[in-house]
Write a protein that holds these residues in place. Structure first.
Motif, short mmCIF file in Angstrom:
data_model
loop_
_atom_site.label_atom_id
_atom_site.label_comp_id
_atom_site.label_asym_id
_atom_site.label_seq_id
_atom_site.Cartn_x
_atom_site.Cartn_y
_atom_site.Cartn_z
N LYS A 109 2.20 -4.68 -4.19
CA LYS A 109 2.51 -4.56 -2.76
C LYS A 109 1.57 -3.58 -2.08
CE LYS A 109 4.78 -4.68 1.14
NZ LYS A 109 3.83 -4.04 2.01
N VAL A 110 1.31 -2.45 -2.71
CA VAL A 110 0.43 -1.45 -2.12
C VAL A 110 -0.99 -1.99 -1.97
CG1 VAL A 110 -0.68 0.78 -2.57
CG2 VAL A 110 1.77 0.56 -2.82
N ARG A 111 -1.42 -2.77 -2.93
CA ARG A 111 -2.78 -3.33 -2.88
C ARG A 111 -2.89 -4.56 -1.98
NH1 ARG A 111 -6.24 -1.92 -7.71
NH2 ARG A 111 -5.17 -0.13 -8.61
N GLY A 112 -1.76 -4.99 -1.40
CA GLY A 112 -1.79 -6.10 -0.46
C GLY A 112 -1.75 -7.46 -1.11
N ARG A 113 -1.38 -7.54 -2.37
CA ARG A 113 -1.33 -8.82 -3.07
C ARG A 113 -0.03 -9.57 -2.82
NH1 ARG A 113 -3.77 -6.30 -8.49
NH2 ARG A 113 -5.94 -6.21 -7.81
N THR A 114 1.00 -8.85 -2.39
CA THR A 114 2.28 -9.49 -2.07
C THR A 114 2.75 -8.99 -0.70
OG1 THR A 114 3.55 -7.74 -3.17
CG2 THR A 114 3.02 -9.68 -4.48
N PHE B 275 6.06 -8.04 1.94
CA PHE B 275 7.32 -7.33 1.76
C PHE B 275 8.41 -8.26 1.23
CE2 PHE B 275 11.44 -5.95 3.43
CZ PHE B 275 11.53 -4.71 2.82
N ALA B 276 8.49 -9.48 1.77
CA ALA B 276 9.51 -10.44 1.34
C ALA B 276 9.29 -10.86 -0.12
CB ALA B 276 9.49 -11.67 2.25
N GLN B 277 8.03 -11.06 -0.50
CA GLN B 277 7.75 -11.43 -1.89
C GLN B 277 8.12 -10.29 -2.84
OE1 GLN B 277 3.61 -12.29 -1.34
NE2 GLN B 277 3.96 -14.50 -1.21
N GLU B 278 7.81 -9.07 -2.43
CA GLU B 278 8.15 -7.91 -3.26
C GLU B 278 9.66 -7.82 -3.46
OE1 GLU B 278 7.76 -3.06 -3.21
OE2 GLU B 278 7.95 -4.17 -1.35
N LEU B 279 10.40 -7.97 -2.38
CA LEU B 279 11.85 -7.91 -2.46
C LEU B 279 12.40 -9.02 -3.35
CD1 LEU B 279 14.37 -6.47 -1.49
CD2 LEU B 279 14.39 -7.95 0.49
#
Length: 144
Positions: free
Chosen positions: A102-107, A109-113
């Motif tokens: 998530k921090v690197r922008g690969r996902t 917010f919704a995908q992370e959750l």
């Protein structure tokens, strides 16, 4: 009796809040909500600009420490709830990987959750599967 207008009441409250109406010094500078702005934000106080926080998450000096500690707390929670240290360690690893992506922008917010929720469902399925298939003592303190 003298009637007070709402403007006078608001003005009196503002003067009381801002220190009897004197101008703020540069060290007290900030926006209307009290958040630092300008020089105050550059001196190390938290910025109200979301892109500044994102940069700190990606390249801050304690980024790895905070990520590891945050993920470790999540893993400890899984270990306590399930009573299984291995599931807690797997959660720690998965949580670290998901948050780093998530921090690197690969996902997003919704995908992370969704990935975090999916992991919790996997830990629950593993706990139920192992508890039903293993004879004798349970793998969990809570599942007998």
């Amino acid at each position: 009796m003298q009637e007070t207008s709402s403007v006078a009441v608001v003005a009196a409250l503002y003067l009381r809040k801002s220190g009897s109406g004197c101008k703020r010094t540069a060290s007290q500078a900030g926006d209307r909500n009290g958040r630092p702005s300008g020089k105050a934000a550059r001196r190390g106080r938290r910025s109200s600009n979301p892109s500044d926080r994102r940069d700190a998450k990606q390249s801050g000096p304690l980024r790895v420490y905070h990520l590891t500690a945050h993920s470790g707390i999540q893993g400890a929670g899984v270990a306590v709830v399930t009573g299984n240290m291995w599931l807690g360690l797997l959660e720690w690893l998965a949580h670290t990987t998901i948050d780093e992506a998530k921090v690197r922008g690969r996902t997003t917010f919704a995908q992370e959750l969704a990935l975090h929720i999916f992991c919790k469902a996997v830990w629950l399925a593993c706990l139920v599967l192992f508890a039903t298939l293993s004879p004798g003592a349970s793998i969990s303190l809570w599942w007998h």
